[in-house]
Design a protein around this motif. Structure first.
Motif, PDB file in Angstrom:
ATOM      1  N   ALA A   1     -24.559  -6.616 -25.667  1.00 24.46           N
ATOM      2  CA  ALA A   1     -25.976  -6.418 -25.979  1.00 24.46           C
ATOM      3  C   ALA A   1     -26.776  -7.676 -25.679  1.00 24.46           C
ATOM      4  N   LEU A   2     -26.206  -8.836 -25.993  1.00 23.93           N
ATOM      5  CA  LEU A   2     -26.915 -10.105 -25.793  1.00 23.93           C
ATOM      6  C   LEU A   2     -26.622 -10.734 -24.437  1.00 23.93           C
ATOM      7  N   ASN A   3     -25.575 -10.263 -23.770  1.00 21.33           N
ATOM      8  CA  ASN A   3     -25.195 -10.814 -22.463  1.00 21.33           C
ATOM      9  C   ASN A   3     -24.931  -9.670 -21.490  1.00 21.33           C
ATOM     10  N   PRO A   4     -25.973  -8.957 -21.050  1.00 22.51           N
ATOM     11  CA  PRO A   4     -25.768  -7.781 -20.185  1.00 22.51           C
ATOM     12  C   PRO A   4     -25.076  -8.101 -18.862  1.00 22.51           C
ATOM     13  N   GLU A   5     -25.076  -9.395 -18.477  1.00 23.84           N
ATOM     14  CA  GLU A   5     -24.411  -9.774 -17.233  1.00 23.84           C
ATOM     15  C   GLU A   5     -22.918 -10.031 -17.432  1.00 23.84           C
ATOM     16  N   LEU A   6     -22.441  -9.852 -18.660  1.00 22.39           N
ATOM     17  CA  LEU A   6     -21.048 -10.134 -19.000  1.00 22.39           C
ATOM     18  C   LEU A   6     -20.087  -9.239 -18.239  1.00 22.39           C
ATOM     19  N   LYS A   7     -19.011  -9.841 -17.715  1.00 27.04           N
ATOM     20  CA  LYS A   7     -17.975  -9.104 -17.003  1.00 27.04           C
ATOM     21  C   LYS A   7     -16.640  -9.349 -17.694  1.00 27.04           C
ATOM     22  N   SER A   8     -15.674  -8.505 -17.392  1.00 24.00           N
ATOM     23  CA  SER A   8     -14.360  -8.653 -18.026  1.00 24.00           C
ATOM     24  C   SER A   8     -13.683  -9.951 -17.610  1.00 24.00           C
ATOM     25  N   THR A   9     -13.912 -10.390 -16.362  1.00 25.70           N
ATOM     26  CA  THR A   9     -13.365 -11.661 -15.893  1.00 25.70           C
ATOM     27  C   THR A   9     -14.425 -12.741 -16.071  1.00 25.70           C
ATOM     28  N   LEU A  10     -14.112 -13.751 -16.842  1.00 23.85           N
ATOM     29  CA  LEU A  10     -15.084 -14.778 -17.179  1.00 23.85           C
ATOM     30  C   LEU A  10     -14.883 -16.024 -16.336  1.00 23.85           C
ATOM     31  N   ALA A  11     -15.969 -16.562 -15.803  1.00 25.56           N
ATOM     32  CA  ALA A  11     -15.905 -17.773 -14.997  1.00 25.56           C
ATOM     33  C   ALA A  11     -16.037 -18.995 -15.910  1.00 25.56           C
TER      34      ALA A  11
ATOM     35  N   VAL B   1     -32.601  -8.030 -29.636  1.00 25.28           N
ATOM     36  CA  VAL B   1     -32.072  -8.536 -28.365  1.00 25.28           C
ATOM     37  C   VAL B   1     -33.169  -9.245 -27.584  1.00 25.28           C
ATOM     38  N   GLN B   2     -34.343  -8.624 -27.506  1.00 25.49           N
ATOM     39  CA  GLN B   2     -35.468  -9.213 -26.782  1.00 25.49           C
ATOM     40  C   GLN B   2     -35.863 -10.541 -27.396  1.00 25.49           C
ATOM     41  N   LEU B   3     -35.921 -10.580 -28.732  1.00 27.40           N
ATOM     42  CA  LEU B   3     -36.297 -11.801 -29.448  1.00 27.40           C
ATOM     43  C   LEU B   3     -35.311 -12.927 -29.164  1.00 27.40           C
ATOM     44  N   ILE B   4     -34.028 -12.608 -29.220  1.00 29.45           N
ATOM     45  CA  ILE B   4     -32.981 -13.616 -29.002  1.00 29.45           C
ATOM     46  C   ILE B   4     -32.981 -14.102 -27.556  1.00 29.45           C
ATOM     47  N   ARG B   5     -33.026 -13.177 -26.609  1.00 27.63           N
ATOM     48  CA  ARG B   5     -32.965 -13.576 -25.198  1.00 27.63           C
ATOM     49  C   ARG B   5     -34.216 -14.342 -24.773  1.00 27.63           C
ATOM     50  N   ASP B   6     -35.375 -13.996 -25.330  1.00 26.96           N
ATOM     51  CA  ASP B   6     -36.589 -14.751 -25.020  1.00 26.96           C
ATOM     52  C   ASP B   6     -36.443 -16.206 -25.425  1.00 26.96           C
ATOM     53  N   GLU B   7     -35.742 -16.446 -26.536  1.00 24.67           N
ATOM     54  CA  GLU B   7     -35.594 -17.816 -27.045  1.00 24.67           C
ATOM     55  C   GLU B   7     -34.457 -18.583 -26.381  1.00 24.67           C
TER      56      GLU B   7
ATOM     57  N   VAL C   1     -24.660 -21.278   2.889  1.00 24.41           N
ATOM     58  CA  VAL C   1     -24.560 -19.896   2.420  1.00 24.41           C
ATOM     59  C   VAL C   1     -23.202 -19.685   1.752  1.00 24.41           C
ATOM     60  N   GLY C   2     -23.218 -19.141   0.538  1.00 25.44           N
ATOM     61  CA  GLY C   2     -21.980 -18.935  -0.208  1.00 25.44           C
ATOM     62  C   GLY C   2     -21.691 -20.053  -1.199  1.00 25.44           C
ATOM     63  N   GLN C   3     -22.427 -21.160  -1.103  1.00 26.60           N
ATOM     64  CA  GLN C   3     -22.244 -22.284  -2.020  1.00 26.60           C
ATOM     65  C   GLN C   3     -22.614 -21.863  -3.441  1.00 26.60           C
ATOM     66  N   ARG C   4     -21.831 -22.306  -4.437  1.00 30.28           N
ATOM     67  CA  ARG C   4     -22.082 -21.949  -5.834  1.00 30.28           C
ATOM     68  C   ARG C   4     -22.755 -23.110  -6.548  1.00 30.28           C
ATOM     69  N   LEU C   5     -23.877 -22.824  -7.190  1.00 29.53           N
ATOM     70  CA  LEU C   5     -24.624 -23.851  -7.917  1.00 29.53           C
ATOM     71  C   LEU C   5     -24.832 -23.418  -9.360  1.00 29.53           C
ATOM     72  N   LYS C   6     -24.826 -24.392 -10.258  1.00 29.32           N
ATOM     73  CA  LYS C   6     -25.152 -24.104 -11.648  1.00 29.32           C
ATOM     74  C   LYS C   6     -26.669 -24.066 -11.800  1.00 29.32           C
ATOM     75  N   VAL C   7     -27.154 -23.032 -12.460  1.00 30.46           N
ATOM     76  CA  VAL C   7     -28.590 -22.890 -12.703  1.00 30.46           C
ATOM     77  C   VAL C   7     -28.781 -22.507 -14.164  1.00 30.46           C
ATOM     78  N   ARG C   8     -30.038 -22.565 -14.598  1.00 26.21           N
ATOM     79  CA  ARG C   8     -30.336 -22.235 -15.988  1.00 26.21           C
ATOM     80  C   ARG C   8     -31.450 -21.192 -16.033  1.00 26.21           C
ATOM     81  N   GLY C   9     -31.301 -20.191 -16.894  1.00 32.16           N
ATOM     82  CA  GLY C   9     -32.360 -19.206 -17.049  1.00 32.16           C
ATOM     83  C   GLY C   9     -32.139 -17.970 -16.197  1.00 32.16           C
ATOM     84  N   THR C  10     -33.152 -17.114 -16.180  1.00 32.46           N
ATOM     85  CA  THR C  10     -33.091 -15.857 -15.439  1.00 32.46           C
ATOM     86  C   THR C  10     -33.887 -15.969 -14.150  1.00 32.46           C
TER      87      THR C  10
END
Length: 268
Positions: A56-66, A146-152, A196-205
């Motif tokens: 609910a709080l992490n809709p992008e969550l997958k079974s395999t975690l990076a 969920v909206q309140l938490i994710r906004d913050e 192209v294909g390089q992985r970078l750490k980012v923050r936010g949506t």
């Protein structure tokens, strides 16, 4: 009569207090960074929660975690020995022909939830008579919560971005509302030449990628003490026009913020 009224009032008061406590516990969260090799059942157990809450709080969550993936989790200490004996759990005695998946479904849980609190049990090793610990305190936040938490909290979460064709550091800064300094801080080895294909750490949506590589637009970093008034003097664009191209700017400008602007106005 008076005693009865006092008793009814007491019950109502207690019910209200419990509701407030439940509300606060749902909203009391933190950011957790996934460790190398961690799997979903381990995180469920670590924070004494359930898969439905995390999804609910992490809709992008997958079974395999990076590794280093950021998750919004309950703000609670890790489970201690004996916690399984609390009122948040019941014991299930396995019957003939029952499966872990079927048992999970009968309690409205996922397979990961059952595995989290019974790490020694597998689908192959399950036998009639085995006793499983079943978590019964799975509280799922409402859409409003969920909206309140994710906004913050969303802007504090670190995720991975895979560089696509025509993307640049400037376009990524714009998409994630991050300055060049913030991108560099998360990616110390970062250079201007992205692959192209390089992985970078980012923050936010991320904002929509529409417009990336459009030759009619370029990027501009907000300078010290610049507001919408100064940008209008410099580029002839109103606040409304700037926000239309940069939705994040609606919350205000900040030093180093990357704006997408028409090239035609940037010959200053």
């Amino acid at each position: 009569m008076i005693k009865r009224c006092i008793g009814v009032f007491g019950i109502l008061f207690w019910t209200a207090i419990q509701g407030i406590v439940a509300q606060n516990s749902v909203l009391d969260v933190q950011i957790y960074h996934v460790q190398q090799g961690e799997e979903l059942p381990q995180i469920i157990r670590k924070f004494k929660t359930c898969r439905a809450y995390l999804l609910a709080l992490n809709p992008e969550l997958k079974s395999t975690l990076a590794p280093d993936l950021s998750l919004i989790v309950p703000k609670a200490s890790a489970m201690e020995k004996g916690d399984e004996l609390s009122v948040d759990f019941v014991e299930h005695k396995v019957k003939r022909k029952e499966t872990l998946f079927g048992i999970a479904q009968s309690y409205g849980l996922s397979l990961s939830d059952v595995q989290a609190y019974n790490p020694e049990v597998t689908a192959e090793s399950l036998n009639k008579g085995d006793r499983l610990k079943i978590f019964t305190a799975c509280t799922i936040p409402s859409p409003e919560q969920v909206q309140l938490i994710r906004d913050e909290w969303t802007n504090k979460m670190v995720t991975w971005h895979v560089v696509a064709v025509k993307e640049t550091l400037w376009s990524l800064g714009h998409r994630y509302n991050m300055s060049m300094a913030e991108l560099q801080e998360l990616n110390p080895d970062l250079t201007q030449n992205l692959v192209v294909g390089q992985r970078l750490k980012v923050r936010g949506t991320a904002l929509d990628s529409i417009g990336v590589g459009d030759p009619n637009f370029d990027y501009y970093a907000v300078q010290p003490k610049e507001g919408f008034f100064r940008l209008r003097q410099k580029f002839g664009l109103t606040k409304e026009e700037i926000v239309a191209l940069n939705p994040n700017a609606d919350e205000g400008l900040k030093l180093g913020m990357v704006l997408r602007l028409p090239k035609a106005v940037m010959s200053y």
